[in-house]
Every structure is written in structure tokens, then in C-alpha cells.
Design a protein around this motif. Structure first.
Motif, PDB file in Angstrom:
ATOM      1  N   ARG A   1      18.598  72.408  11.901  1.00 34.69           N
ATOM      2  CA  ARG A   1      18.907  71.864  10.587  1.00 34.69           C
ATOM      3  C   ARG A   1      20.286  72.337  10.145  1.00 34.69           C
ATOM      4  O   ARG A   1      20.421  73.212   9.292  1.00 34.69           O
ATOM      5  N   GLY A   2      21.341  71.766  10.712  1.00 31.61           N
ATOM      6  CA  GLY A   2      22.692  72.152  10.338  1.00 31.61           C
ATOM      7  C   GLY A   2      23.187  71.386   9.133  1.00 31.61           C
ATOM      8  O   GLY A   2      24.331  70.923   9.113  1.00 31.61           O
ATOM      9  N   ASP A   3      22.371  71.239   8.109  1.00 31.84           N
ATOM     10  CA  ASP A   3      22.714  70.449   6.926  1.00 31.84           C
ATOM     11  C   ASP A   3      22.351  71.247   5.681  1.00 31.84           C
ATOM     12  O   ASP A   3      22.101  72.456   5.739  1.00 31.84           O
ATOM     13  N   ALA A   4      22.313  70.555   4.548  1.00 30.40           N
ATOM     14  CA  ALA A   4      21.996  71.228   3.287  1.00 30.40           C
ATOM     15  C   ALA A   4      20.599  71.835   3.307  1.00 30.40           C
ATOM     16  O   ALA A   4      20.366  72.896   2.724  1.00 30.40           O
ATOM     17  N   VAL A   5      19.665  71.182   3.983  1.00 32.54           N
ATOM     18  CA  VAL A   5      18.309  71.729   4.093  1.00 32.54           C
ATOM     19  C   VAL A   5      18.340  73.035   4.887  1.00 32.54           C
ATOM     20  O   VAL A   5      17.667  74.014   4.540  1.00 32.54           O
ATOM     21  N   GLY A   6      19.142  73.078   5.961  1.00 33.56           N
ATOM     22  CA  GLY A   6      19.282  74.309   6.728  1.00 33.56           C
ATOM     23  C   GLY A   6      19.835  75.443   5.893  1.00 33.56           C
ATOM     24  O   GLY A   6      19.433  76.609   6.051  1.00 33.56           O
ATOM     25  N   SER A   7      20.754  75.149   4.994  1.00 35.00           N
ATOM     26  CA  SER A   7      21.309  76.178   4.106  1.00 35.00           C
ATOM     27  C   SER A   7      20.230  76.704   3.161  1.00 35.00           C
ATOM     28  O   SER A   7      20.193  77.905   2.858  1.00 35.00           O
ATOM     29  N   LEU A   8      19.362  75.834   2.691  1.00 30.10           N
ATOM     30  CA  LEU A   8      18.239  76.277   1.854  1.00 30.10           C
ATOM     31  C   LEU A   8      17.343  77.241   2.625  1.00 30.10           C
ATOM     32  O   LEU A   8      16.910  78.264   2.096  1.00 30.10           O
ATOM     33  N   VAL A   9      17.058  76.899   3.881  1.00 29.58           N
ATOM     34  CA  VAL A   9      16.208  77.745   4.713  1.00 29.58           C
ATOM     35  C   VAL A   9      16.850  79.104   4.914  1.00 29.58           C
ATOM     36  O   VAL A   9      16.202  80.154   4.775  1.00 29.58           O
ATOM     37  N   ALA A  10      18.158  79.125   5.250  1.00 31.77           N
ATOM     38  CA  ALA A  10      18.855  80.392   5.481  1.00 31.77           C
ATOM     39  C   ALA A  10      18.833  81.264   4.230  1.00 31.77           C
ATOM     40  O   ALA A  10      18.578  82.481   4.313  1.00 31.77           O
ATOM     41  N   ALA A  11      19.084  80.676   3.068  1.00 30.94           N
ATOM     42  CA  ALA A  11      19.077  81.451   1.825  1.00 30.94           C
ATOM     43  C   ALA A  11      17.683  81.993   1.522  1.00 30.94           C
ATOM     44  O   ALA A  11      17.530  83.130   1.054  1.00 30.94           O
ATOM     45  N   HIS A  12      16.660  81.198   1.807  1.00 28.12           N
ATOM     46  CA  HIS A  12      15.275  81.616   1.561  1.00 28.12           C
ATOM     47  C   HIS A  12      14.902  82.819   2.428  1.00 28.12           C
ATOM     48  O   HIS A  12      14.363  83.826   1.927  1.00 28.12           O
ATOM     49  N   LEU A  13      15.195  82.758   3.717  1.00 28.64           N
ATOM     50  CA  LEU A  13      14.835  83.855   4.620  1.00 28.64           C
ATOM     51  C   LEU A  13      15.655  85.104   4.316  1.00 28.64           C
ATOM     52  O   LEU A  13      15.137  86.228   4.376  1.00 28.64           O
ATOM     53  N   THR A  14      16.937  84.929   3.966  1.00 20.01           N
ATOM     54  CA  THR A  14      17.768  86.077   3.595  1.00 20.01           C
ATOM     55  C   THR A  14      17.215  86.767   2.365  1.00 20.01           C
ATOM     56  O   THR A  14      17.156  88.009   2.300  1.00 20.01           O
ATOM     57  N   GLU A  15      16.774  85.998   1.387  1.00 22.87           N
ATOM     58  CA  GLU A  15      16.231  86.581   0.160  1.00 22.87           C
ATOM     59  C   GLU A  15      14.960  87.377   0.440  1.00 22.87           C
ATOM     60  O   GLU A  15      14.762  88.460  -0.114  1.00 22.87           O
ATOM     61  N   ILE A  16      14.091  86.840   1.297  1.00 27.16           N
ATOM     62  CA  ILE A  16      12.872  87.586   1.640  1.00 27.16           C
ATOM     63  C   ILE A  16      13.244  88.929   2.262  1.00 27.16           C
ATOM     64  O   ILE A  16      12.708  89.986   1.894  1.00 27.16           O
ATOM     65  N   TRP A  17      14.185  88.906   3.214  1.00 23.27           N
ATOM     66  CA  TRP A  17      14.575  90.151   3.892  1.00 23.27           C
ATOM     67  C   TRP A  17      15.166  91.144   2.893  1.00 23.27           C
ATOM     68  O   TRP A  17      14.828  92.330   2.887  1.00 23.27           O
ATOM     69  N   GLN A  18      16.069  90.671   2.036  1.00 24.91           N
ATOM     70  CA  GLN A  18      16.732  91.575   1.100  1.00 24.91           C
ATOM     71  C   GLN A  18      15.759  92.150   0.074  1.00 24.91           C
ATOM     72  O   GLN A  18      15.925  93.294  -0.356  1.00 24.91           O
ATOM     73  N   ARG A  19      14.747  91.376  -0.293  1.00 19.76           N
ATOM     74  CA  ARG A  19      13.740  91.915  -1.223  1.00 19.76           C
ATOM     75  C   ARG A  19      12.833  92.932  -0.538  1.00 19.76           C
ATOM     76  O   ARG A  19      12.450  93.933  -1.134  1.00 19.76           O
ATOM     77  N   ALA A  20      12.469  92.645   0.712  1.00 18.41           N
ATOM     78  CA  ALA A  20      11.550  93.545   1.421  1.00 18.41           C
ATOM     79  C   ALA A  20      12.259  94.793   1.918  1.00 18.41           C
ATOM     80  O   ALA A  20      11.660  95.869   1.994  1.00 18.41           O
ATOM     81  N   MET A  21      13.548  94.668   2.285  1.00 18.31           N
ATOM     82  CA  MET A  21      14.335  95.782   2.821  1.00 18.31           C
ATOM     83  C   MET A  21      15.573  95.963   1.944  1.00 18.31           C
ATOM     84  O   MET A  21      16.692  95.633   2.351  1.00 18.31           O
ATOM     85  N   PRO A  22      15.408  96.468   0.732  1.00 13.82           N
ATOM     86  CA  PRO A  22      16.507  96.435  -0.227  1.00 13.82           C
ATOM     87  C   PRO A  22      17.644  97.394   0.073  1.00 13.82           C
ATOM     88  O   PRO A  22      18.738  97.226  -0.431  1.00 13.82           O
ATOM     89  N   ALA A  23      17.417  98.440   0.880  1.00 15.10           N
ATOM     90  CA  ALA A  23      18.487  99.408   1.145  1.00 15.10           C
ATOM     91  C   ALA A  23      18.279 100.011   2.509  1.00 15.10           C
ATOM     92  O   ALA A  23      17.159 100.156   2.985  1.00 15.10           O
ATOM     93  N   ALA A  24      19.357 100.386   3.133  1.00 16.23           N
ATOM     94  CA  ALA A  24      19.268 100.992   4.453  1.00 16.23           C
ATOM     95  C   ALA A  24      19.067 102.493   4.374  1.00 16.23           C
ATOM     96  O   ALA A  24      18.620 103.118   5.307  1.00 16.23           O
ATOM     97  N   GLU A  25      19.429 103.076   3.269  1.00 16.76           N
ATOM     98  CA  GLU A  25      19.439 104.527   3.187  1.00 16.76           C
ATOM     99  C   GLU A  25      18.027 105.095   3.281  1.00 16.76           C
ATOM    100  O   GLU A  25      17.158 104.790   2.475  1.00 16.76           O
ATOM    101  N   GLY A  26      17.773 105.863   4.302  1.00 18.27           N
ATOM    102  CA  GLY A  26      16.500 106.567   4.442  1.00 18.27           C
ATOM    103  C   GLY A  26      15.361 105.719   4.903  1.00 18.27           C
ATOM    104  O   GLY A  26      14.226 106.153   4.866  1.00 18.27           O
ATOM    105  N   ARG A  27      15.632 104.480   5.317  1.00 21.26           N
ATOM    106  CA  ARG A  27      14.533 103.620   5.736  1.00 21.26           C
ATOM    107  C   ARG A  27      15.068 102.481   6.575  1.00 21.26           C
ATOM    108  O   ARG A  27      16.257 102.339   6.754  1.00 21.26           O
ATOM    109  N   ALA A  28      14.096 101.604   7.048  1.00 20.31           N
ATOM    110  CA  ALA A  28      14.540 100.429   7.779  1.00 20.31           C
ATOM    111  C   ALA A  28      14.584  99.255   6.861  1.00 20.31           C
ATOM    112  O   ALA A  28      13.802  99.134   5.958  1.00 20.31           O
TER     113      ALA A  28
END
Length: 515
Positions: free
Chosen positions: A488-515
Motif C-alpha cells: 500500500r504505497g499510497d495514502a492508505v499505506g501512510s495511515l497504516v504506518a502512522a497507526h503502527l508507529t503510534e501503537i509502538w510509541q505508546r507501548a514503548m514510550p522511552a528507551a531508558e531502562g527498558r525495551a
């Protein structure tokens, strides 16, 4: 004048009684399911202004106890102007010693009683003998059957309909006629392509594209989730938070079921409706993770026309927002599980060992690894060779066939440090293993990592483990952002990328002292 005949519909055979120009009854089946349970399946054509009442009586005014009475659309029976056709599925108990059995149908002021012991009842069109219930189901209207199947799976009182030598019992012959896929398939029934997935989170999705365009873009979608365990009877899985969409030439469905146990097979029984006709599909959902789910929800590779793409984007915006809301609790649980894990025992989880170079590298670092870890778990094509390079060291070495098995083997008490070939290479070049091993995951909570992979993983678990390692690097931000999927190299693909990035950043908010 009242009369009766045997007639064929577009989907099966029924016994037909015309009791009045405004009032007709058709029966697909009437008889016993077991000695204790009977059933009557059929339809009533009646004035559109009249409601229908149906009972089975032993004697006039003494109805049998009902286990089911449901009504549904019968699109295989013509309804002249001013009339409607109400299909029904009726399952009743057979009281011992009942003097008779009469089907009683009322529609406003119109009423009729059919003696189910003495009347001519539906016959098998081939043998001309009274039709058996399984045979009647196999050749009757599919919409009526789907309604009956749904009720039978959800209601314990209807379990006799599901018993037999084969899964789905009396429905088995009928379901054998359904177009079916395992995971995904092309040119199945009226679908150009279809695919289904189930995630360890309990998320399920199915999507498909139709073989031909429709005159009307409106599509309705319904599905039933059924689970077959390794042992024991199949069971329905109630779907919650179900979302569906229909396009000019495709459909998608997303929902949640209780998390399936390992080894359980999840099957989706799907019906769509477009241009006044039903389309049918049985799909054994493949196991997968987020990237597979994203492809299915966005109908990637299903060759939809350009005119459907704006609707796909609108659908994805809505369904991804709903998914984020549904996953809020497990994401927060992973985020809250940070902090310093126990320092000892310490396990190195070394994955990505794919070539001889990686195995030699591990041998070079063996003394430093031995000083820091009591156990090492290896996976990859060169894992066995790497284990040989550690022979004679005071290390417990475990070789696993793939990253998922390695994660399971590494679980337990103490600290677990994921290391990939890139991390080992940097450690060797910089003569600094400490900076890459002075942290770790809590070995008792590695299931959280598997859950995160299901929610935001792309490909196998090694990619998620690489993200864990990248988060420890001096400049991790670029490595942690998802790129739009190749599908999905289109606008829908960008939505998917932003969605997965947000999940990761919420679940793993900082690198310090953890994964």
C-alpha cells in the motif's frame, strides 16, 4: 380453493399449500430431529399488513414447548404486491404421549392447521420418501439455513442439530457446498479474491473482492465465528465491536472474539448481499500479526477499481481509530510494565544468526558473554554453528528453530537481553558489549512482547526484536518509525504506518531502562 403440491424453489424443494389467494404455506421439513425434539422449517406468504403467529399443538390450544422460533427473509419465494413472505425455523419438544401434532399458522384473521402426522409432508426429490432433516437442510434456502445455524450454535437447547459424525452435524452436507478458503484464495464462488486472519489478540478480519460489478454499490455483510479446538466440540465465538463496509466491488469485516487458545482453528462463515442476491464464503482464518491484518482491512492486492479507493481510505480512518481505542488497555498494560528487571539470572536472546560470520562473531564475544550471562538462547539458520562456538563455556545454551520459539525458551525469572547481529557487530567493533547488555526485559513478562508483536508487528518476530534493539541505539527515532507497507504505497499505506508507529510509541514510550 385450498390445495397442495410439491414444488421446487431456486434453492431447494418444499411442500406447498395454498389455503387462500392471500395465504399460502410452504414446508421445507416437518418431522423429528431426535425422539425428543421435532422441527418444522418453511415459509408463509401473507398480507403485508398482518403479523404471523406459528405454533405446533398437540391438541387445539395446547402448544408444544418451543426451543426456537425465528423468522427471516425468503428471497426464493415470490411475493405479489400487497403480500410478504415470512420464512421460519421452528424447533419444538416432543412431549411424551401427545395425541397429535399440528402446525398452526395465523396471519391476522386468516388461520390454518396442518396435521403433521397424516398430511403429505415434504419428500426427498430423488427418493420420494419423507425427507430427512439433514437432507432438507442441504437443499433448502441458504439464508434460512444461516439463520438456523447461528441460532443452533448459540443456543444449547438446539445442540441436537449440531450432533453427528462430522463437524456441524446436520449442517455438514450444506456447508460442504459453500465456497471455502484457508487463509486466502482466488476465484472462490462469487469472489475474485478473499482473505481472513485471526490475531493472538482476538482480532479477526475478512475481506474480499467480487468477480463482477454490481448495479447497486450497497453491500451488507454478516459473519459468524466458529472455533474448533484440538479436542471437544466446536463452539461459537461471539464477535464484539464488529465493523463492516461494502464497496462497489468489495467488502471488509473487522471484529474481536475471545482470544483463541493455541491450536484452535477459527472459521468465519460469511454472507454478503448485493443487488438483492446473497454471496457465501467459509474462511479458515490464518494466524498472523498486524501487517497481515492491515493488508486485509485495506483490501490490498484485491484489484478494486479506482472509484472504490476514496471509500477504502474513509473506512481505514474509521477502523484504525476504533482499533486504537479497542487496544488501549493492553497497550497501557505493556507501557506500565517497565522498570528495571531483576539483574540475575541473566539470559541473552540472540536472534538473526543467519550466516557463518554471525556464528564466528559469537565465538569472538564468548568470553564477554560468559561473564555477563548464565544462559544464552539462539535462533537462526546458523544457530547450531554458533552454539558449537560456545562449547566448553559456563553457559547454558539453547538452540531454537525460530524467534517465536526462542522467545518462549527465554521466558522465566530474571533479565532477558535481546541481541541481533548488528548489535553484536557494533559491540565487537567498539569493544563495548556492556552498553548493549546493561539493560534487559523482565523474563516473566515476555508474553507482553509477543502481544506487542501481534498488535504492531510486521513480518516475523525478529523484526519486532530488532525494533527492541534499535530502541537502545543512540539515535533510535528513525528506526522506530514504520514505513508504509509495500502492498500500500499510497495514502492508505501512510495511515497504516502512522497507526503502527503510534501503537509502538505508546507501548514503548522511552528507551531508558527498558525495551
Amino acid at each position: 380453493m385450498a390445495g397442495s403440491a410439491v414444488a421446487r424453489s431456486r434453492t431447494g424443494w418444499w411442500m406447498y399449500r395454498e389455503l387462500d389467494p392471500r395465504f399460502q404455506i410452504g414446508l421445507d421439513f416437518a418431522g423429528d430431529v431426535t425422539p425428543e425434539v421435532g422441527a418444522v422449517f418453511g415459509w408463509v406468504r401473507h398480507p403485508a399488513t398482518a403479523s404471523v403467529e406459528i405454533t405446533v399443538d398437540g391438541t387445539p390450544g395446547t402448544p408444544f414447548p418451543l426451543r426456537l422460533l425465528s423468522v427471516h427473509l425468503r428471497d426464493d419465494v415470490e411475493a405479489p404486491p400487497g403480500s410478504v413472505v415470512t420464512g421460519f425455523n421452528l424447533v419444538h419438544e416432543n412431549p411424551k404421549g401427545a395425541p397429535g401434532r399440528h402446525l398452526v399458522v395465523r396471519a391476522g384473521s386468516l388461520a390454518w392447521s396442518i396435521d403433521l402426522f397424516t398430511s403429505d409432508l415434504p419428500a426427498d426429490p430423488e427418493t420420494k420418501e419423507p425427507i430427512a432433516v439433514g437432507r432438507a437442510i442441504a437443499i433448502r434456502n441458504w439464508t434460512a439455513n444461516l439463520d438456523l445455524l447461528r441460532e443452533s450454535i448459540l443456543a444449547p437447547d438446539l445442540s441436537p442439530l449440531l450432533k453427528g459424525d462430522r463437524p456441524f452435524g446436520l449442517f455438514a452436507d450444506w456447508l460442504d457446498r459453500w465456497p471455502s478458503i484457508v487463509g486466502a484464495g482466488d476465484w472462490v464462488g462469487e469472489f475474485r479474491r478473499a482473505a481472513a486472519v485471526v490475531l493472538p489478540t482476538g482480532e479477526v478480519a475478512i475481506a474480499g473482492s467480487f468477480t463482477a460489478p454490481a448495479a447497486d454499490d450497497r453491500v451488507t455483510v454478516e459473519a459468524l465465528a466458529v472455533v474448533t479446538p484440538k479436542a471437544g466440540p466446536m463452539r461459537a465465538m461471539p464477535m464484539r465491536d464488529v465493523r463492516t463496509v461494502g464497496f462497489g466491488q468489495g467488502f471488509a469485516l473487522y471484529g474481536h472474539i475471545p482470544e483463541p487458545a493455541p491450536g484452535e482453528v477459527v472459521q468465519l462463515i460469511v454472507s454478503t448481499r448485493r443487488d438483492g442476491r446473497g454471496q457465501w464464503l467459509r474462511a479458515e482464518a490464518a494466524g498472523g500479526e498486524a501487517s497481515t491484518l492491515m493488508d486485509i482491512l485495506s483490501l490490498a492486492g484485491m484489484e478494486l477499481p479506482a472509484s472504490d479507493q476514496p471509500a477504502v481510505r474513509t473506512w481505514m480512518e474509521a477502523v484504525l481509530a476504533a482499533r486504537m481505542d479497542a487496544l488501549r488497555a493492553p497497550i497501557a498494560r505493556i507501557a506500565a510494565a517497565g522498570g528495571d528487571p531483576p539483574g540475575w539470572p541473566a539470559t541473552a536472546l540472540v536472534f538473526d544468526l543467519e550466516d557463518v560470520y554471525a556464528a564466528r562473531l559469537l565465538g569472538l564475544l564468548a568470553p564477554a558473554l560468559e561473564a555477563r550471562f548464565g544462559r544464552i538462547v539462539l535462533s537462526g539458520a546458523a544457530a547450531a554453528r554458533a552454539a558449537a562456538a560456545l562449547a566448553g563455556r559456563r553457559l547454558e545454551v539453547s538452540v531454537q528453530p525460530h524467534p517465536t520459539a526462542a522467545l518462549l525458551a527465554a521466558s522465566g525469572e530474571g533479565r532477558v537481553v535481546p541481541l541481533d547481529t548488528a548489535a553484536l557487530t557494533n559491540a565487537a567493533v567498539e569493544a563495548d558489549l556492556e552498553s548493549r547488555t546493561g539493560w534487559g526485559l523482565d523474563g516473566s513478562r515476555l508474553s507482553d512482547l509477543a502481544l506487542l508483536h501481534a498488535m504492531a508487528g510486521t513480518g516475523d518476530l525478529s523484526r519486532t526484536l530488532r525494533r527492541i534493539c534499535a530502541q537502545r541505539e543512540p539515535e533510535p527515532e528513525g528506526a522506530l518509525r514504520y514505513a508504509p507497507p509495500a502492498s500500500r504505497g499510497d495514502a492508505v499505506g501512510s495511515l497504516v504506518a502512522a497507526h503502527l508507529t503510534e501503537i509502538w510509541q505508546r507501548a514503548m514510550p522511552a528507551a531508558e531502562g527498558r525495551a
